[in-house]
Design a protein around this motif. Sequence first.
Motif, short mmCIF file in Angstrom:
data_model
loop_
_atom_site.label_atom_id
_atom_site.label_comp_id
_atom_site.label_asym_id
_atom_site.label_seq_id
_atom_site.Cartn_x
_atom_site.Cartn_y
_atom_site.Cartn_z
N GLU A 1 -2.17 -4.58 -8.75
CA GLU A 1 -2.06 -3.14 -8.49
C GLU A 1 -1.17 -2.47 -9.53
O GLU A 1 -1.47 -1.37 -10.03
CB GLU A 1 -1.51 -2.90 -7.08
CG GLU A 1 -2.43 -3.32 -5.95
CD GLU A 1 -3.63 -2.40 -5.77
OE1 GLU A 1 -3.83 -1.48 -6.60
OE2 GLU A 1 -4.37 -2.59 -4.79
N ARG B 1 0.84 -1.21 0.00
CA ARG B 1 0.00 0.00 0.00
C ARG B 1 0.86 1.25 0.00
O ARG B 1 0.59 2.21 -0.74
CB ARG B 1 -0.93 0.00 1.23
CG ARG B 1 -2.03 -1.06 1.17
CD ARG B 1 -3.08 -0.81 2.25
NE ARG B 1 -2.54 -0.96 3.58
CZ ARG B 1 -2.53 -2.11 4.28
NH1 ARG B 1 -3.01 -3.21 3.72
NH2 ARG B 1 -2.04 -2.16 5.50
N LEU C 1 2.63 1.67 -3.41
CA LEU C 1 1.71 2.16 -4.44
C LEU C 1 1.42 3.64 -4.23
O LEU C 1 1.39 4.43 -5.20
CB LEU C 1 0.42 1.35 -4.41
CG LEU C 1 -0.62 1.71 -5.46
CD1 LEU C 1 -0.09 1.44 -6.87
CD2 LEU C 1 -1.91 0.91 -5.22
#
Length: 486
Positions: free
Chosen positions: A232, A192, A195
């Motif tokens: 992702e 997370r 990204l």
Amino acid sequence: MTITLLRGGWLAGWDGSRHQILERGEIAFQGDEIIYAGPQFNGRADEIIDEPEWFICPGFITLHGHVGVDPLAPFVDVPRGGQFAPGPDFVENAPVSMWPTLTPEEQQLSGEFCLVQMLRTGTTTVVDAHGYGAVWWLGNPPTDEAALAETVGQIGNRAYLALGFRSARSYKDEQGRSRQHWDEEMGKAGLREGLRFALEHRGRFDGRVQTLLTPHAVEKFTPELLMMTLNEARGAGLPIEIHVSQSLFEVQAVRERHGDTPVGFLDSLGFLGPDIILGHCVFVDDHPAVSGDSDRDLKLIADAGSSVAHAPLAFARRDAEALHTLPRYLDYGINVGIGCDIWPGDIISEMRLAWLMGKHTSGTVERPTCREVFHAATVGSADALQRDDLGRLAPGAKADIVCVDLSGYHFGPVLDPVRALVSFGTGQDVDTIYVDGRPIVSGGKVLNTDEEKPRAAAPGIMRKLHQAAAERDPVGRTAESILGTS
């Protein structure tokens, strides 16, 4: 807008399939774009620079580097297994974002120290293959990589930056054996954060800062987190670089958990493709230390279109190992780029080692050729990043240009500039560099920074990192004994 014309003794032109060398070649650029490369520019030029001893090259691209840990470079000539590593207690209690060893200013200077050295020796684009996480246990807060983006913006080079992450942290037990501590939530949190960083910093400084996702290494991930990473990245249009087949420990661990080689395991997940760069990829299934009786891994890489980032110095220095063999990878149709890994960031010397080690492992003096490794450090690395505007001197490409002075006595008479550069040159022969059409190195000096400041700070930073490593060593060795100096 000003048109600059460079005229050199030789020019590495790009004709779509190979590097064509021109004598007395010329290159013209306007703004950040090349408008002409060839024997003679017939248009108007506002500025003409004529240097008959220069070899004018595309900017070199370090496809696999670790920026900001260069003061650890004196760690050489030590026994196998003597590398820095934290102990189990430290690993189990370490937070996701580590306690930093260096102050923010020291970390910024450490990164600048690396970038200046890379740039002075011909690298115009560097891929930071795992952010500051290459030695995570010495501290790598996300703010360090953000500071590196600012340094790139100041100096004027080009970089692909990332925050590394993993679900397993490696350590040494009290007997010095390699072990792993698993924390899947840590890995997900790292994804997370990686990204977030990638989306926030992508395209900064007129596009000179780009980003990617860098899951650290295959053996440190579950299948689930690898698939989350892939989804992702592809959803956001980000490339991925991951360390693959970089150690026999990794090969054994992946086989025990998943029943396949690291490359085969990635293929089973669909985690191969043109957007995936495989860092190192040395211990594939036909490497003599693995089995040497199959070429399946090479076929999988070639069929998927993944690229390999080849960094020969790190493996020759640390493991007395090498790719088997560079010509074999090329003959399978695998795109190979060149990376410097960790210090020194001299990509010209790295090309020479790739050339020599490739001949040694191939058992023939014919391959690889100087042009093959030159191609890898320019077009190969650019193609791995899916950038047809880098690594080439051609109309429409970015004006990232390296001018190498071939007048040095060590070159002797120059018949072929690529052969001269790869076989005799070093980064010290680089005179002038343009990135996006702007001069950022002149006379071998980086223009947009005080080079002396990071150089003067480096010894103190090195001592501080070594002391922190010794404090976290599982068997209580001193920094001197870990370095093999006592």
